[in-house]
Design an enzyme around this catalytic site. Structure first.
Site, PDB file in Angstrom:
ATOM      1  N   ASP A 123      49.548  37.977  43.458  1.00 34.21           N
ATOM      2  CA  ASP A 123      48.159  37.953  43.927  1.00 34.21           C
ATOM      3  C   ASP A 123      47.553  36.565  43.852  1.00 34.21           C
ATOM      4  O   ASP A 123      48.124  35.651  43.255  1.00 34.21           O
ATOM      5  CB  ASP A 123      47.315  38.957  43.115  1.00 34.21           C
ATOM      6  N   ASN A 183      42.667  48.464  32.245  1.00 32.37           N
ATOM      7  CA  ASN A 183      42.398  49.718  32.961  1.00 32.37           C
ATOM      8  C   ASN A 183      43.643  50.259  33.680  1.00 32.37           C
ATOM      9  O   ASN A 183      43.542  51.162  34.489  1.00 32.37           O
ATOM     10  CB  ASN A 183      41.259  49.522  33.973  1.00 32.37           C
ATOM     11  N   HIS A 240      45.643  48.541  35.727  1.00 30.27           N
ATOM     12  CA  HIS A 240      45.982  47.971  37.042  1.00 30.27           C
ATOM     13  C   HIS A 240      47.294  47.177  36.975  1.00 30.27           C
ATOM     14  O   HIS A 240      47.680  46.681  35.922  1.00 30.27           O
ATOM     15  CB  HIS A 240      44.825  47.131  37.620  1.00 30.27           C
ATOM     16  N   GLU A 282      43.459  48.242  41.453  1.00 35.03           N
ATOM     17  CA  GLU A 282      42.581  48.826  40.453  1.00 35.03           C
ATOM     18  C   GLU A 282      42.686  50.358  40.500  1.00 35.03           C
ATOM     19  O   GLU A 282      43.213  50.912  41.473  1.00 35.03           O
ATOM     20  CB  GLU A 282      41.143  48.373  40.730  1.00 35.03           C
TER      21      GLU A 282
HETATM   22  C1  F6R Z   1      48.336  38.842  37.401  1.00 33.74           C
HETATM   23  C2  F6R Z   1      48.044  40.236  37.706  1.00 33.74           C
HETATM   24  C3  F6R Z   1      47.335  41.130  36.744  1.00 33.74           C
HETATM   25  C4  F6R Z   1      47.638  40.862  35.271  1.00 33.74           C
HETATM   26  C5  F6R Z   1      46.818  41.785  34.386  1.00 33.74           C
HETATM   27  C6  F6R Z   1      47.014  41.479  32.919  1.00 33.74           C
HETATM   28  O1  F6R Z   1      49.014  38.206  38.463  1.00 33.74           O
HETATM   29  O2  F6R Z   1      48.356  40.669  38.770  1.00 33.74           O
HETATM   30  O3  F6R Z   1      47.673  42.472  37.041  1.00 33.74           O
HETATM   31  O4  F6R Z   1      48.998  41.024  35.028  1.00 33.74           O
HETATM   32  O5  F6R Z   1      45.465  41.665  34.696  1.00 33.74           O
HETATM   33  O6  F6R Z   1      46.447  40.236  32.647  1.00 33.74           O
HETATM   34  P1  F6R Z   1      46.652  39.517  31.242  1.00 33.74           P
HETATM   35  O7  F6R Z   1      48.097  39.194  31.139  1.00 33.74           O
HETATM   36  O8  F6R Z   1      45.804  38.271  31.334  1.00 33.74           O
HETATM   37  O9  F6R Z   1      46.183  40.472  30.204  1.00 33.74           O
END
Ligand code: F6R
Length: 242
Positions: A67, A135, A137, A142
């Site tokens: 992303d 959450n 995701h 989401e």
């Molecule tokens: C990152 C992504 C997100 C993260 C998730 C966890 O490219 O797609 O899904 O993997 O938000 O983020 P952290 O590792 O910062 O807790």
């Protein structure tokens, strides 16, 4: 789903880095799916150390990131492109022609999402690295995202904006509200998936992922339908599991 429980973030980062560097050694032309965020920072540092100490080469490796934020140009300090350069790409021998992330600063975000999806559909990701949101995701898919979804322009939820504000001077108003993200169906096409989760704030998401219902309310639960998923989770993230 194979679950590897480790003590802490350091051990998680070593374990996951070993899985990834072994995959690169076994297949020097591997296609990797990559993630950003706090979870893989030490993992990437370990890959850099392995590259420097053991000569693991990325010159024929291709990468696709999950992303990118909409509204940040590639060189913005909080863009995921900058994150990948800072944490990994600038320190290994990767060919930047083989590096792919959606672009968040085009004139037509939907066309960019379609372009990225078409690229993904013309290739096969051998090993996809994922983090998980508090959450549940994956990517920026989401809760409520369709399991059939492909790369698209997506809205970030207030919870994700709040969680990511730590990278934007703690100011939620500076966090982009949209992103281009691989969809769950795009992610599920990977041959193998490696999800890492560390820390107490991931407990509920990990519990729902491992023991809850398979439901679009918990995007990561789609992974239970995938034949080759490994979770590496530390004690704090695993604390609520039976
Ligand atoms: C990152 C992504 C997100 C993260 C998730 C966890 O490219 O797609 O899904 O993997 O938000 O983020 P952290 O590792 O910062 O807790």
């Amino acid at each position: 789903m194979k679950i590897i429980k480790v003590k802490d973030y350091a051990e998680l980062s070593e374990t996951a880095a070993k899985i990834m560097s072994d995959a690169v050694k076994n297949n020097p032309k591997i296609t990797l799916g990559l993630a950003t965020g706090g979870s893989p920072v030490q993992l990437y540092a370990n890959l850099v150390a392995d590259h420097k100490n053991n000569g693991t080469s990325y010159k024929d490796v291709t990468t696709y990131n999950l992303d990118e934020y909409i509204g940040l140009d590639q060189n913005h300090e909080q863009s995921y492109y900058t994150f990948m350069r800072t944490n990994l790409f600038d320190h290994i021998d990767i060919d930047f022609n083989n590096v792919h992330l959606p672009k968040g600063d085009t004139d037509d975000h939907q066309a960019e999402a379609d372009r990225y999806e078409a690229m993904l559909e013309s290739t096969t990701v051998d090993l996809q690295l994922l983090g998980i949101g508090t959450n549940g995701h994956i990517g920026f898919n989401e809760p409520g995202s369709s399991f059939e979804g492909v790369t698209a322009v997506v809205d970030l939820t207030p919870e994700t904006i709040e969680s990511n504000a730590r990278y934007f001077e703690g100011n939620e108003d500076l966090v982009p509200t949209e992103a281009i993200s691989m969809g769950i169906a795009s992610i599920m096409r990977a041959k193998e998936i490696l999800l890492i989760a560390s820390g107490a704030n991931k407990q509920k998401a990990v519990l729902a992922l491992v023991e809850g219902d398979i439901s679009e309310d918990l995007p990561a639960s789609a992974l239970r339908n995938h034949p080759n998923v490994t979770l590496v989770i530390d004690d704090a993230a695993a604390a609520l599991l039976k």
